[in-house]
Design an enzyme around this catalytic site. Sequence first.
Site, PDB file in Angstrom:
ATOM      1  N   SER A 149       0.919  -1.310   0.049  1.00  0.00           N
ATOM      2  CA  SER A 149      -0.063   0.044   0.182  1.00  0.00           C
ATOM      3  C   SER A 149       0.927   1.440  -0.179  1.00  0.00           C
ATOM      4  O   SER A 149       1.634   1.500  -0.762  1.00  0.00           O
ATOM      5  CB  SER A 149      -1.051  -0.032   1.060  1.00  0.00           C
ATOM      6  N   ARG A 218     -12.808   7.375   8.109  1.00  0.00           N
ATOM      7  CA  ARG A 218     -12.499   5.880   8.097  1.00  0.00           C
ATOM      8  C   ARG A 218     -13.504   5.115   7.444  1.00  0.00           C
ATOM      9  O   ARG A 218     -12.880   4.258   6.377  1.00  0.00           O
ATOM     10  CB  ARG A 218     -12.610   5.323   9.579  1.00  0.00           C
ATOM     11  N   ASP A 346      -8.944  -4.125  -6.883  1.00  0.00           N
ATOM     12  CA  ASP A 346      -8.445  -2.921  -6.095  1.00  0.00           C
ATOM     13  C   ASP A 346      -8.856  -1.876  -7.040  1.00  0.00           C
ATOM     14  O   ASP A 346      -8.558  -1.586  -7.948  1.00  0.00           O
ATOM     15  CB  ASP A 346      -6.835  -3.060  -5.993  1.00  0.00           C
ATOM     16  N   HIS A 379      -8.002  -3.603  -2.190  1.00  0.00           N
ATOM     17  CA  HIS A 379      -6.952  -3.149  -1.564  1.00  0.00           C
ATOM     18  C   HIS A 379      -6.417  -3.848  -0.339  1.00  0.00           C
ATOM     19  O   HIS A 379      -5.383  -4.205  -0.483  1.00  0.00           O
ATOM     20  CB  HIS A 379      -6.990  -1.693  -1.647  1.00  0.00           C
ATOM     21  N   ASP A 380      -7.489  -4.327   0.409  1.00  0.00           N
ATOM     22  CA  ASP A 380      -7.083  -4.995   1.457  1.00  0.00           C
ATOM     23  C   ASP A 380      -6.754  -6.465   1.168  1.00  0.00           C
ATOM     24  O   ASP A 380      -6.560  -7.014   2.199  1.00  0.00           O
ATOM     25  CB  ASP A 380      -8.162  -4.667   2.659  1.00  0.00           C
TER      26      ASP A 380
END
Length: 400
Positions: A149, A218, A346, A379-380
């Site tokens: 990342s 968040r 992603d 992405h995670d």
Amino acid sequence: MTEFIPAGTLYHALPSPFPMKRGGVLHQARVAYETWGTLAADRSNAILIVTGLSPNAHAAANQANPEPGWWEAMLGPGKPIDTARWFVVCVNSLGSCKGSTGPASVNPDTGAPYRLSFPDLSIEDVADAAADVVHALGIAQLACLIGNSMGGMTALALLLRHPGIARSHINISGSAQALPFSIAIRSLQREAIRLDPHWNGGHYDDVRYPESGMRMARKLGVITYRSALEWDGRFGRVRLDSEQAADDPFGLEFQVESYLEGHARRFVRFFDPNCYLYLSRSMDWFDLAEYVEERPVAGSAIDNARADARPASAKPQTGVSTADTVLAGLARIRIARALAIGANTDILFPVQQQEQIADGLRAGGADAQFIGLDSPQGHDAFLVDFARFGPAVSDFLQDC
């Protein structure tokens, strides 16, 4: 202003003053790190991990701290990053609130937290601080540099600014520059924090804390960390039970809303808002295309002095950023082998950016491989889809 430091954290004192790329200096600054495994007598088996925005240096359990870390399934004896073979170092990013000096830290010149008096933070500063840890450990060259990342950006800056620091590189869901979509999302996250009246120009405390702004920031982040495919598969349009639903007619109704709310509430009190702002903006500023043109960027005397001490290929330049200039910036990096990995779902660091990294490093002479993984977790994925990411990392390290 709070720092969140895991047990067993080690510290490296940076040179004082420590010059920052965009101007200003830090005095008595430090970098937090942890280690696993045993460093070989010839110091040839070292791996450095540089992280995303929010992680601490506790990537996995170790003797100093047996609690599971944020990359527990990837790091340890017999795991993809096998600590029976490798000596692994993970650093917490400069600018963070998890051990390394950042806006939440006390400024030794004033005795008060830096808050917004902290100098502008760049990815290059994070990279330079990490490089100083490597040198302090007596490691002349890393066997492999791993960045995920934001850490993928940090790793590229490190390789460019410190030639020869690593023999090989694994870039996981990283990029050579911030794309407009990512910049837009992060700008909204920062705006949400700054619009919270409790942010108060960076002067908040545990009682008057910008919790609403952090919660919204968040939530925006989590939406981009995963994929629409995963949201659909996990939640669909399932509604909350009547006793779980909010009484507010515009309150929580769907399970996906409840998930975002819970995730955000677990995060907001464990990351300093000002640190979030600084690290977020550092990603927006990062662009390897700056290292291509011939005319140097105008900067502070400190910045120029630090740049003059580096090889010409590692000095930022002016010019319009294009796909070609990004590739040219990547081609300035000299590395023997590289692997760029990403998830096809992603949206924050699209897989095309990892392919671009492999192409650029290959143009610079590296034996560079790109792998796009069909993971639904966006992405995670590198934090949860170990069945796909683990073998790719393990196979690459076998030949390091």
